[in-house]
Motif scaffolding. Structure first.
Motif, mmCIF file in Angstrom:
data_model
loop_
_atom_site.group_PDB
_atom_site.id
_atom_site.type_symbol
_atom_site.label_atom_id
_atom_site.label_comp_id
_atom_site.label_asym_id
_atom_site.label_seq_id
_atom_site.Cartn_x
_atom_site.Cartn_y
_atom_site.Cartn_z
ATOM 1 N N ILE A 29 0.833 -1.203 0.000
ATOM 2 C CA ILE A 29 0.000 0.000 0.000
ATOM 3 C C ILE A 29 0.870 1.256 0.000
ATOM 4 C CG2 ILE A 29 -0.311 0.166 2.495
ATOM 5 C CD1 ILE A 29 -2.927 0.832 -0.288
ATOM 6 N N ASN A 30 2.095 1.146 0.479
ATOM 7 C CA ASN A 30 3.015 2.289 0.494
ATOM 8 C C ASN A 30 3.484 2.694 -0.898
ATOM 9 O OD1 ASN A 30 2.914 2.396 3.315
ATOM 10 N ND2 ASN A 30 4.557 0.879 3.485
ATOM 11 N N ASP A 31 3.173 1.884 -1.911
ATOM 12 C CA ASP A 31 3.620 2.155 -3.278
ATOM 13 C C ASP A 31 2.646 3.019 -4.082
ATOM 14 O OD1 ASP A 31 5.848 0.525 -2.832
ATOM 15 O OD2 ASP A 31 4.750 -1.280 -3.462
ATOM 16 N N VAL A 32 1.533 3.410 -3.483
ATOM 17 C CA VAL A 32 0.479 4.105 -4.234
ATOM 18 C C VAL A 32 0.993 5.359 -4.931
ATOM 19 C CG1 VAL A 32 -1.693 5.388 -3.999
ATOM 20 C CG2 VAL A 32 -1.449 3.134 -2.943
ATOM 21 N N ASN A 33 1.758 6.183 -4.251
ATOM 22 C CA ASN A 33 2.246 7.428 -4.871
ATOM 23 C C ASN A 33 3.166 7.143 -6.052
ATOM 24 O OD1 ASN A 33 0.810 9.060 -3.108
ATOM 25 N ND2 ASN A 33 2.503 9.196 -1.655
ATOM 26 N N ASP A 34 4.036 6.156 -5.903
ATOM 27 C CA ASP A 34 4.938 5.794 -6.999
ATOM 28 C C ASP A 34 4.151 5.254 -8.185
ATOM 29 O OD1 ASP A 34 7.051 6.507 -5.333
ATOM 30 O OD2 ASP A 34 7.508 4.434 -4.770
ATOM 31 N N VAL A 35 3.150 4.415 -7.913
ATOM 32 C CA VAL A 35 2.313 3.860 -8.979
ATOM 33 C C VAL A 35 1.599 4.985 -9.718
ATOM 34 C CG1 VAL A 35 0.242 2.472 -9.454
ATOM 35 C CG2 VAL A 35 2.032 1.583 -7.938
ATOM 36 N N PHE A 36 1.063 5.936 -8.979
ATOM 37 C CA PHE A 36 0.386 7.063 -9.617
ATOM 38 C C PHE A 36 1.342 7.816 -10.532
ATOM 39 C CE2 PHE A 36 -1.172 11.541 -9.581
ATOM 40 C CZ PHE A 36 -2.297 11.319 -10.369
ATOM 41 N N LYS A 52 -4.625 4.858 -18.183
ATOM 42 C CA LYS A 52 -3.855 5.898 -17.526
ATOM 43 C C LYS A 52 -4.524 6.229 -16.191
ATOM 44 C CE LYS A 52 -2.745 10.733 -18.256
ATOM 45 N NZ LYS A 52 -2.884 11.876 -19.142
ATOM 46 N N ALA A 53 -3.719 6.447 -15.163
ATOM 47 C CA ALA A 53 -4.254 6.854 -13.855
ATOM 48 C C ALA A 53 -4.632 8.331 -13.926
ATOM 49 C CB ALA A 53 -3.224 6.616 -12.755
ATOM 50 N N GLU A 54 -5.872 8.607 -13.655
ATOM 51 C CA GLU A 54 -6.359 9.993 -13.680
ATOM 52 C C GLU A 54 -6.274 10.663 -12.312
ATOM 53 O OE1 GLU A 54 -7.065 11.508 -16.435
ATOM 54 O OE2 GLU A 54 -7.042 9.746 -17.737
ATOM 55 N N ASN A 55 -6.224 9.851 -11.250
ATOM 56 C CA ASN A 55 -6.186 10.389 -9.887
ATOM 57 C C ASN A 55 -5.604 9.340 -8.941
ATOM 58 O OD1 ASN A 55 -8.369 8.583 -9.175
ATOM 59 N ND2 ASN A 55 -9.714 10.008 -10.236
ATOM 60 N N ASP A 56 -5.440 9.732 -7.685
ATOM 61 C CA ASP A 56 -4.896 8.813 -6.674
ATOM 62 C C ASP A 56 -5.736 7.552 -6.544
ATOM 63 O OD1 ASP A 56 -2.873 10.598 -6.134
ATOM 64 O OD2 ASP A 56 -3.773 11.377 -4.298
ATOM 65 N N GLY A 57 -7.044 7.699 -6.709
ATOM 66 C CA GLY A 57 -7.943 6.552 -6.585
ATOM 67 C C GLY A 57 -7.623 5.457 -7.580
ATOM 68 N N ASP A 58 -7.228 5.833 -8.791
ATOM 69 C CA ASP A 58 -6.852 4.836 -9.798
ATOM 70 C C ASP A 58 -5.613 4.063 -9.354
ATOM 71 O OD1 ASP A 58 -8.969 5.621 -11.424
ATOM 72 O OD2 ASP A 58 -7.721 6.947 -12.654
ATOM 73 N N ALA A 59 -4.653 4.760 -8.762
ATOM 74 C CA ALA A 59 -3.439 4.099 -8.272
ATOM 75 C C ALA A 59 -3.757 3.201 -7.079
ATOM 76 C CB ALA A 59 -2.384 5.137 -7.898
ATOM 77 N N ILE A 60 -4.625 3.676 -6.209
ATOM 78 C CA ILE A 60 -5.041 2.862 -5.054
ATOM 79 C C ILE A 60 -5.718 1.587 -5.536
ATOM 80 C CG2 ILE A 60 -6.654 2.766 -3.098
ATOM 81 C CD1 ILE A 60 -6.000 5.806 -2.703
ATOM 82 N N ASN A 61 -6.605 1.696 -6.509
ATOM 83 C CA ASN A 61 -7.280 0.505 -7.055
ATOM 84 C C ASN A 61 -6.287 -0.469 -7.675
ATOM 85 O OD1 ASN A 61 -9.821 1.344 -6.280
ATOM 86 N ND2 ASN A 61 -10.266 2.329 -8.238
ATOM 87 N N PHE A 62 -5.296 0.056 -8.375
ATOM 88 C CA PHE A 62 -4.265 -0.787 -8.975
ATOM 89 C C PHE A 62 -3.542 -1.593 -7.892
ATOM 90 C CE2 PHE A 62 0.119 -1.517 -10.260
ATOM 91 C CZ PHE A 62 -0.016 -2.078 -11.519
ATOM 92 N N TYR A 64 -4.480 -2.151 -4.695
ATOM 93 C CA TYR A 64 -5.381 -3.062 -3.979
ATOM 94 C C TYR A 64 -5.704 -4.300 -4.808
ATOM 95 C CZ TYR A 64 -6.250 -0.573 0.328
ATOM 96 O OH TYR A 64 -6.104 -0.001 1.559
ATOM 97 N N SER A 65 -5.796 -4.160 -6.113
ATOM 98 C CA SER A 65 -6.016 -5.331 -6.972
ATOM 99 C C SER A 65 -4.861 -6.312 -6.836
ATOM 100 C CB SER A 65 -6.166 -4.915 -8.429
ATOM 101 O OG SER A 65 -7.350 -4.198 -8.615
ATOM 102 N N ARG A 66 -3.627 -5.794 -6.777
ATOM 103 C CA ARG A 66 -2.469 -6.665 -6.589
ATOM 104 C C ARG A 66 -2.531 -7.342 -5.223
ATOM 105 N NH1 ARG A 66 -2.820 -4.274 -10.726
ATOM 106 N NH2 ARG A 66 -4.040 -6.131 -11.033
ATOM 107 N N LEU A 67 -2.884 -6.573 -4.183
ATOM 108 C CA LEU A 67 -2.942 -7.143 -2.837
ATOM 109 C C LEU A 67 -3.982 -8.258 -2.742
ATOM 110 C CD1 LEU A 67 -2.596 -3.881 -0.683
ATOM 111 C CD2 LEU A 67 -0.804 -5.513 -1.330
ATOM 112 N N LYS A 68 -5.110 -8.078 -3.409
ATOM 113 C CA LYS A 68 -6.140 -9.125 -3.439
ATOM 114 C C LYS A 68 -5.615 -10.374 -4.127
ATOM 115 C CE LYS A 68 -10.122 -6.042 -3.568
ATOM 116 N NZ LYS A 68 -11.212 -5.548 -4.412
ATOM 117 N N GLU A 69 -4.875 -10.192 -5.203
ATOM 118 C CA GLU A 69 -4.291 -11.341 -5.904
ATOM 119 C C GLU A 69 -3.296 -12.067 -5.004
ATOM 120 O OE1 GLU A 69 -2.613 -9.759 -9.496
ATOM 121 O OE2 GLU A 69 -4.538 -9.820 -10.543
ATOM 122 N N TYR A 70 -2.444 -11.322 -4.305
ATOM 123 C CA TYR A 70 -1.454 -11.940 -3.430
ATOM 124 C C TYR A 70 -2.130 -12.769 -2.345
ATOM 125 C CZ TYR A 70 1.716 -8.389 -5.439
ATOM 126 O OH TYR A 70 2.433 -7.592 -6.279
#
Length: 172
Positions: A29-36, A52-62, A64-70
């Motif tokens: 979850i600490n990677d959200v800013n870098d992902v954005f 393309k990420a339009e806002n922080d929410g798009d990066a957060i969703n990206f 969280y999707s990985r975390l759910k997969e893990y």
């Protein structure tokens, strides 16, 4: 199963893959800013099948999707971290569409800021070495015609070009 076989029995984490410059690891979850930062870049998403990420929410969703997969022991997409900067600069993993117990397709994306520095080649090399240890029999990768540098990354890592299949990948 490939991931389960190669993870420690009591540790549901992907093992670090590391070189002098980069580390391949799980997203956190600490990677959200870098992902954005890299997903908001038009050039980054241009050759990838992602929005393309339009806002922080798009990066957060990206993330969280990985975390759910893990959580389900699915390690299809992992972070590429620049070690000396402690910054996630891209991802590497497997295509879910072209994956079986003994066959996989590598996918990756590197932040535009880090293009032409050999980081993509290094990340693919690390990941291929890991996959070879898992007894994968066939590893393949593809790129869109316009992304010649990705093709060079693949060739440097020992992939063999099949011109008859060049038409498959297209920019949508």
């Amino acid at each position: 199963k490939i991931f389960e076989i190669n993870m420690k029995k009591n540790d549901k984490k992907f093992p670090f893959l590391e070189s002098n410059r980069i580390r391949i690891r799980q997203f956190t979850i600490n990677d959200v800013n870098d992902v954005f930062e890299f997903k908001k870049n038009e050039q980054f998403v241009r050759y990838l099948n992602m929005n393309k990420a339009e806002n922080d929410g798009d990066a957060i969703n990206f993330v969280y999707s990985r975390l759910k997969e893990y959580y389900k022991n699915n390690y299809f997409m992992l972070a590429i971290e620049k070690i000396n900067e402690k910054k996630v600069i891209g991802f590497i993993g497997l295509s879910k569409m072209d994956y079986s117990i003994d066959t996989c397709q590598i996918i990756y994306g590197i932040s535009e800021e880090y293009w032409h520095q050999g980081i993509g080649t290094e990340a693919v090399n690390l990941y291929i070495r890991y996959l070879k240890d898992t007894k994968i029999k066939y590893i393949f990768a593809g790129h869109v015609e316009e992304n010649i540098y990705s093709g060079k990354v693949m060739l440097k890592n020992g992939f063999i070009r099949y011109p008859i299949k060049d038409y498959i990948a297209e920019i949508k």
